[in-house]
Motif scaffolding. Structure first.
Motif, PDB file in Angstrom:
ATOM      1  N   ASP A 163       9.094  21.699  14.361  1.00  0.00           N
ATOM      2  CA  ASP A 163       8.952  20.337  14.881  1.00  0.00           C
ATOM      3  C   ASP A 163       7.575  19.752  14.565  1.00  0.00           C
ATOM      4  OD1 ASP A 163      11.502  20.436  15.914  1.00  0.00           O
ATOM      5  OD2 ASP A 163      10.849  21.127  17.896  1.00  0.00           O
ATOM      6  N   THR A 164       6.551  20.591  14.597  1.00  0.00           N
ATOM      7  CA  THR A 164       5.196  20.103  14.364  1.00  0.00           C
ATOM      8  C   THR A 164       4.968  19.714  12.912  1.00  0.00           C
ATOM      9  OG1 THR A 164       4.375  21.502  16.161  1.00  0.00           O
ATOM     10  CG2 THR A 164       2.755  20.658  14.591  1.00  0.00           C
ATOM     11  N   ILE A 165       5.383  20.557  11.991  1.00  0.00           N
ATOM     12  CA  ILE A 165       5.123  20.289  10.574  1.00  0.00           C
ATOM     13  C   ILE A 165       6.058  19.237   9.995  1.00  0.00           C
ATOM     14  CG2 ILE A 165       4.234  22.607  10.210  1.00  0.00           C
ATOM     15  CD1 ILE A 165       6.848  23.343   8.895  1.00  0.00           C
ATOM     16  N   SER A 166       7.121  18.873  10.716  1.00  0.00           N
ATOM     17  CA  SER A 166       8.055  17.853  10.222  1.00  0.00           C
ATOM     18  C   SER A 166       7.798  16.485  10.841  1.00  0.00           C
ATOM     19  CB  SER A 166       9.499  18.285  10.509  1.00  0.00           C
ATOM     20  OG  SER A 166       9.719  18.453  11.897  1.00  0.00           O
ATOM     21  N   GLU A 167       6.651  16.314  11.507  1.00  0.00           N
ATOM     22  CA  GLU A 167       6.354  15.033  12.141  1.00  0.00           C
ATOM     23  C   GLU A 167       6.170  13.916  11.120  1.00  0.00           C
ATOM     24  OE1 GLU A 167       2.984  15.576  14.588  1.00  0.00           O
ATOM     25  OE2 GLU A 167       4.045  16.690  16.153  1.00  0.00           O
ATOM     26  N   GLY A 168       5.661  14.238   9.937  1.00  0.00           N
ATOM     27  CA  GLY A 168       5.428  13.203   8.936  1.00  0.00           C
ATOM     28  C   GLY A 168       6.654  12.822   8.138  1.00  0.00           C
ATOM     29  N   ILE A 169       7.808  13.436   8.402  1.00  0.00           N
ATOM     30  CA  ILE A 169       9.036  13.171   7.664  1.00  0.00           C
ATOM     31  C   ILE A 169       9.876  12.163   8.448  1.00  0.00           C
ATOM     32  CG2 ILE A 169      11.138  14.218   6.727  1.00  0.00           C
ATOM     33  CD1 ILE A 169       9.595  16.776   6.388  1.00  0.00           C
ATOM     34  N   PRO A 170      10.487  11.169   7.786  1.00  0.00           N
ATOM     35  CA  PRO A 170      11.328  10.205   8.496  1.00  0.00           C
ATOM     36  C   PRO A 170      12.419  10.892   9.320  1.00  0.00           C
ATOM     37  CG  PRO A 170      10.949   9.483   6.248  1.00  0.00           C
ATOM     38  CD  PRO A 170      10.368  10.861   6.355  1.00  0.00           C
ATOM     39  N   LYS A 171      12.825  10.213  10.406  1.00  0.00           N
ATOM     40  CA  LYS A 171      13.738  10.809  11.374  1.00  0.00           C
ATOM     41  C   LYS A 171      15.070  11.195  10.755  1.00  0.00           C
ATOM     42  CE  LYS A 171      15.715   9.999  15.950  1.00  0.00           C
ATOM     43  NZ  LYS A 171      15.814   9.036  17.078  1.00  0.00           N
ATOM     44  N   TYR A 172      15.605  10.335   9.879  1.00  0.00           N
ATOM     45  CA  TYR A 172      16.918  10.625   9.307  1.00  0.00           C
ATOM     46  C   TYR A 172      16.890  11.748   8.279  1.00  0.00           C
ATOM     47  CZ  TYR A 172      15.460   8.014   5.155  1.00  0.00           C
ATOM     48  OH  TYR A 172      14.787   7.588   4.030  1.00  0.00           O
ATOM     49  N   ARG A 173      15.684  12.217   7.892  1.00  0.00           N
ATOM     50  CA  ARG A 173      15.577  13.306   6.943  1.00  0.00           C
ATOM     51  C   ARG A 173      15.109  14.610   7.581  1.00  0.00           C
ATOM     52  NH1 ARG A 173      12.861  10.617   1.490  1.00  0.00           N
ATOM     53  NH2 ARG A 173      14.784   9.688   0.679  1.00  0.00           N
ATOM     54  N   LYS A 174      14.764  14.577   8.846  1.00  0.00           N
ATOM     55  CA  LYS A 174      14.302  15.782   9.515  1.00  0.00           C
ATOM     56  C   LYS A 174      15.381  16.856   9.551  1.00  0.00           C
ATOM     57  CE  LYS A 174      10.569  14.130  12.497  1.00  0.00           C
ATOM     58  NZ  LYS A 174      10.071  14.031  13.891  1.00  0.00           N
ATOM     59  N   ALA A 175      16.634  16.453   9.749  1.00  0.00           N
ATOM     60  CA  ALA A 175      17.728  17.425   9.810  1.00  0.00           C
ATOM     61  C   ALA A 175      17.849  18.187   8.502  1.00  0.00           C
ATOM     62  CB  ALA A 175      19.041  16.728  10.145  1.00  0.00           C
TER      63      ALA A 175
END
Length: 309
Positions: free
Chosen positions: A11-23
């Motif tokens: 969750d921490t390292i994916s903060e800079g990725i848009p929400k629809y691409r986090k999955a």
């Protein structure tokens, strides 16, 4: 290292990725860790295929995410390295490893592929590989009684005939760029461990004078390298003091005159008896004093290592 739960880390390292691409990002990371034995991208998609379709993520969207050039990967690495902090340091400094790797591709319509010469090919294998060649940089850390490498960046190397001459970059230029980018995240001294192909004067020239002051290189020494004695005599003549002394004999001849030291050193995860010799000399390539260590094999083979530290 860092005591943090895996879910919180993702969750921490994916903060800079848009929400629809986090999955897609989370599925990719989890699939690479606990997925199939070959860890291929298509296998990761098959593993999460039902979950992807339920969230409206098609196969085209999944592969489009991987090919996107707008992913904030630098922000991801900055967060990850910031979480590790000083735990990555060894004896008060960072140890970077630099090398290149070549891996083949079966398709002929894959971007960035060339026919690269494979110097590590087996006897019955082809000397050329059609695929990608990447220059890698990572941080070495001592974990669980072994050295482990955390890769932090890479750059794609293309042959000169395959790209525009103005955009062509050699492996040394790519390595210098990666080291400069990684060194901006840290203010401590850095030791670069690499092979003799990268560990030379060209890499120091590529790094620049400001960065060279806090960087040392640990590399294998070529057996045909000519070393010089450290000049300590004062001739009394006017002008600048002589920098290089007398030319030293070849390493094979020099090894017979040096005192051998026996010690138990940690090699490949356990204590092993090692026999070596060491001396200080001048290296014309690095234009400074270097420390040379000659490691002796049971069969009389000499493995030379040189360091600017």
């Amino acid at each position: 290292m860092v005591d943090v739960k895996f879910k919180d880390l993702i969750d921490t390292i994916s903060e800079g990725i848009p929400k629809y691409r986090k999955a897609i990002f989370k599925a990719l990371i989890i699939g690479m860790i606990v997925g199939e034995s070959n860890k291929c991208i298509s296998g990761i998609f098959r593993m999460f295929e039902l979950l992807m379709f339920s969230m409206g993520i098609s196969r085209r969207c999944f592969y489009g995410f991987l090919q996107s050039g707008k992913l904030p990967l630098d922000k991801v690495w900055n967060k990850l390295l910031g979480m590790f902090g000083e735990s990555l340091m060894t004896a008060g400094r960072l140890i970077f490893v630099v090398d290149d790797t070549t891996y083949g591709k079966t398709g002929r319509k894959i971007a960035g592929c060339d026919s690269h010469y494979d110097h590590a090919s087996k006897i019955n294998s082809s000397k050329y590989i059609h695929g990608h060649c990447r220059v890698l940089i990572g941080v070495l850390a001592f974990i669980h009684n072994r050295w482990a490498c955390l890769p932090i960046s890479n750059g794609l190397y293309r042959l000169k005939k395959s790209v525009d001459k103005a955009q062509f970059k050699t492996k040394i230029e790519i390595a210098g760029k990666l080291i400069r980018q990684a060194s901006e995240r840290f203010s401590c001294n850095i030791l670069i461990a690499t092979d003799s192909w990268f560990g030379n004067k060209s890499l120091l020239k590529e790094l620049g004078k400001e960065l060279v002051e806090r960087i040392n290189i640990l590399t294998r020494l070529r057996k045909d390298t000519r070393l010089y004695d450290v000049c300590v005599e004062n001739s009394g003549k006017r002008g600048r003091k002589r920098k290089y002394g007398k030319k030293l004999p070849k390493l094979s001849e020099l090894a017979e005159t040096l005192e051998r030291i026996k010690d138990n050193l940690l090699i490949y995860g356990r204590k092993r008896e090692c026999e070596y010799s060491e001396f200080i000399a001048m290296h014309r390539g690095f234009m400074r004093q270097v420390k040379v260590v000659l490691i002796y094999n049971r069969n009389g083979y000499i493995f030379p290592i040189v360091s600017t530290d």
